[in-house]
Design an enzyme around this catalytic site. Structure first.
Site, mmCIF file in Angstrom:
data_model
loop_
_atom_site.group_PDB
_atom_site.id
_atom_site.type_symbol
_atom_site.label_atom_id
_atom_site.label_comp_id
_atom_site.label_asym_id
_atom_site.label_seq_id
_atom_site.Cartn_x
_atom_site.Cartn_y
_atom_site.Cartn_z
ATOM 1 N N GLU A 60 14.102 4.735 3.359
ATOM 2 C CA GLU A 60 13.257 3.821 2.583
ATOM 3 C C GLU A 60 14.114 3.383 1.399
ATOM 4 O OE1 GLU A 60 9.686 1.720 2.368
ATOM 5 O OE2 GLU A 60 10.335 3.147 3.885
ATOM 6 N N ASP A 71 6.613 1.851 -10.306
ATOM 7 C CA ASP A 71 7.576 2.944 -10.369
ATOM 8 C C ASP A 71 7.562 3.638 -11.723
ATOM 9 O OD1 ASP A 71 8.709 2.750 -7.764
ATOM 10 O OD2 ASP A 71 9.713 0.913 -8.400
ATOM 11 N N TYR A 186 2.098 3.807 4.941
ATOM 12 C CA TYR A 186 2.484 4.556 3.731
ATOM 13 C C TYR A 186 1.209 5.119 3.113
ATOM 14 C CZ TYR A 186 5.359 5.713 -0.354
ATOM 15 O OH TYR A 186 6.046 6.384 -1.346
#
Length: 279
Positions: A60, A71, A186
């Site tokens: 990934e 993030d 995911y």
């Protein structure tokens, strides 16, 4: 590498081939995440080779971006390091293309932000990704309700569009994911931003059973996976595997000035995480 295995996505696809192979071994998948180009072009290429040679089942990969809203600080700093090395999107595709030529069978996924895809046109980005050998694309800031146009273009370029399944997803959302998902799903281990500092809230077996009920693509658990115990728990709960980002990137940040230690520690980390996928 086994030269008899298919090297293209046109037949079963690399993800399907990977999951079939792992099922035969009674294993789940371990998928490390790194930022392409971190800390520079040549080191990034060497890092990715180490991940694969140490046992990663798939990759990934992030593309450096100036405003990575999903993030945490670890991956934000990885983006900054790559950008400071003047890494561009074209450089990322060059690295991926080199990895694809060396490792024709490993699934390669991108996890990135929509601005990077939209700036020169969606079709243009997916064409470059296809040319580089990318198998899947996950766009972190595109909600499910807006995914159809990306899915259509992805399919035209033989790329699988990866969808996010939050831990509190409604039956309606899971049903839609089941209809639209391919490659893998995911599965978010918790809400919030990425980071090894905040532990994953492991999904109950009931949640994975619900995902299976709606026939979603195999779920890989991500966000907060930082040690083998968490990988084993994810597999025990029924996930098809686990993705580890911040913990992997932390090793890179720690050993920026010692490449021998960097590759040694990355190798140990991946080997231990992969060992924990045995069912």
């Amino acid at each position: 590498m086994n030269a008899s295995l298919p090297a293209t996505t046109k037949d079963t696809g690399r993800y399907e081939a990977m999951f079939t192979r792992l099922d035969e071994k009674n294993q789940g998948a371990f998928v490390p995440f790194v930022m392409v180009g971190d800390p520079d072009f040549d080191t990034s290429l060497a890092i990715i080779r180490t991940l694969i040679s140490s046992g990663a089942d798939a990759l990934e990969l992030g593309i450096p971006y100036s405003d990575p809203i999903a993030d945490g600080p670890t991956i934000q700093k990885a983006s900054i390091r790559a950008l400071q090395s003047n890494i561009k999107v074209k450089d990322c595709f060059a690295i991926i293309k080199q990895i694809r030529s060396e490792f024709p069978h490993i699934p390669i996924g991108l996890l990135l932000y929509s601005n990077l895809v939209l700036v020169n046109g969606i079709d243009d980005f997916y064409q470059h990704a296809q040319n580089a050998g990318v198998d899947s694309i996950l766009i972190a800031d595109v909600p499910l309700r807006e995914a159809d146009r990306f899915i259509t273009i992805a399919q035209a370029h033989e790329i699988q569009q990866i969808l996010l399944a939050p831990p509190n997803a409604s039956d309606e959302t899971l049903s839609a994911i089941g209809e639209k998902s391919s490659g893998y799903t995911y599965l978010l281990g918790r809400a919030g931003v990425t980071g090894a500092e905040t532990e994953v809230e492991l999904p109950a077996a009931e949640l994975v059973a619900k995902l299976n009920k709606y026939k979603v693509a195999p779920p890989l658990l991500g966000f907060g996976i930082s040690n083998p115990k968490q990988v084993a728990a994810a597999i025990e709960a029924g996930a098809a595997g686990a993705i580890s980002g911040s913990a992997t990137v932390n090793i890179i940040a720690k050993y920026l000035d010692d490449h021998d230690a960097l590759h040694s520690e990355l190798g140990k980390f991946v080997s231990q995480m992969k060992a924990a996928t045995q069912r």
